[in-house]
Design an enzyme around this catalytic site. Structure first.
Site, PDB file in Angstrom:
ATOM      1  N   CYS A   1      -6.266  10.518   2.006  1.00  0.00           N
ATOM      2  CA  CYS A   1      -7.429  10.153   2.456  1.00  0.00           C
ATOM      3  C   CYS A   1      -7.650  11.492   3.417  1.00  0.00           C
ATOM      4  CB  CYS A   1      -7.367   9.054   3.361  1.00  0.00           C
ATOM      5  SG  CYS A   1      -7.154   7.455   2.693  1.00  0.00           S
TER       6      CYS A   1
ATOM      7  N   CYS B   1      -2.799   7.623   5.889  1.00  0.00           N
ATOM      8  CA  CYS B   1      -3.074   8.049   4.413  1.00  0.00           C
ATOM      9  C   CYS B   1      -3.311   9.484   4.284  1.00  0.00           C
ATOM     10  CB  CYS B   1      -4.280   7.163   3.950  1.00  0.00           C
ATOM     11  SG  CYS B   1      -4.621   7.831   1.970  1.00  0.00           S
TER      12      CYS B   1
END
Length: 327
Positions: free
Chosen positions: A35, A32
């Site tokens: 993230c 991600c």
């Protein structure tokens, strides 16, 4: 002070919820991008605010074998997701790599951390709100969406009581060692009879799943003036203004709820589940307290919390990353 703790198992996470008053969890995945972008900011917050047994910051890899169960338990369907826990219960949630939103929550949280560390409570107006019952899994407290300027409560004894008290973030004084002694009481009571009509507008459309009502009347059964807990409640959605009592009696409600004696927990709170499909786009809510649970003439309400979702709900299923607009 401390780096975030990497969660290895559901058991480890459960122990942290028990040992630390406040836990902030970052749900992420290695693939991600958003993230990774927000990770340094989150680690900075952890170093600034971590306190042993008071505030703990953790990271939960949603693809790690031992941590998958934690993501499933809290219905994490988008990455990154940040969830704030207090005394083991979910009190706030942020979906997406949104530093401003996360910072806003942490600013509220910082006051709570200092108060808890000093042995106090979260009495600051911007702190985390007290709730008398746990949140349903996957939902958050959306009471902050209330437009308090438009609140209206009919048939309330307004000599000592204010409607805004119902949404006070503090723990009710009836549950505290220091009972309220001033003329300004932190609950509301009905006036001429047991009925109340509460009009609550919201700043944006929300989805309502549960209403938590706290009612803590005194236990002196020999006093005829002791107020009752509510028994029958009718709900009306998306009204432009409050209803009159005759009108509320005559028109069909969105839902009628009967509260039984066993619905009240040890905190004097009843969690009232709603027919979720009927409360999907709520811009205002009228709560009509029809009667109380006894033969008295007044009903008492201490706190109300609205549980559900604010904003648009994302599709359930595969985890998705949420980044900046245009990603």
């Amino acid at each position: 002070m401390a780096q975030p703790i990497e969660i290895q198992s559901a058991e480890q996470f459960s122990e942290l919820l028990k040992s630390s008053r406040i836990v902030v969890a970052d749900f992420y995945a290695n693939w991600c991008g958003p993230c990774k972008q927000i990770a340094p900011f989150y680690e900075q917050l952890s170093r600034q605010l971590s306190r042993p047994k008071v505030a703990t910051f953790v990271k939960v890899n949603t693809e790690a074998e031992g941590a998958k169960a934690v993501a499933s338990e809290y219905a994490v369907t988008a990455l990154p997701t940040f969830i704030v826990f207090r005394d083991g219960s979910v009190v706030d949630k942020v979906k997406g790599a949104n530093p401003k939103q996360l910072q806003s929550i942490v600013e509220k949280l910082s006051n709570d951390i200092e108060n808890v560390a000093q042995g106090g409570s979260s009495s600051a107006s911007g702190g985390i709100a007290w709730r008398g019952a746990d949140l349903p899994r996957g939902y958050t407290d959306v009471s902050d969406a209330i437009d308090v300027r438009g609140l209206e409560l009919l048939n309330a004894d307004d000599t000592h009581f204010s409607v805004r008290t119902l949404f006070n973030k503090d723990k009710p004084s009836a549950l505290s060692k220091d009972k309220a002694t001033s003329d300004e009481k932190d609950w509301v009571e009905s006036d001429t009879d047991e009925q109340l009509l509460l009009f609550t507008p919201f700043n944006s459309a929300i989805k309502l799943h549960t209403i938590q009502i706290t009612s803590l009347p005194p236990t002196d059964e020999d006093d005829d003036d002791v107020p009752m807990r509510p028994k029958t409640i009718k709900l009306f959605t998306n009204r432009p203004h409050n209803l009159g009592f005759d009108e509320a009696d005559d028109i069909d409600p969105t839902q009628t709820i009967e509260i039984g004696e066993n619905d009240w927990n040890s905190n004097g709170t009843a969690s009232l589940g709603l027919r979720f499909v009927r409360f999907q786009n709520v811009t205002s809510l009228v709560i009509f307290v029809v009667d109380g649970d006894g033969d008295g003439e007044k009903v008492r309400l201490d706190r109300i919390r609205f549980i559900g979702e604010s904003g648009e709900k994302r599709e359930m299923g595969k985890l998705e990353k949420i980044g900046e607009p245009g990603e």
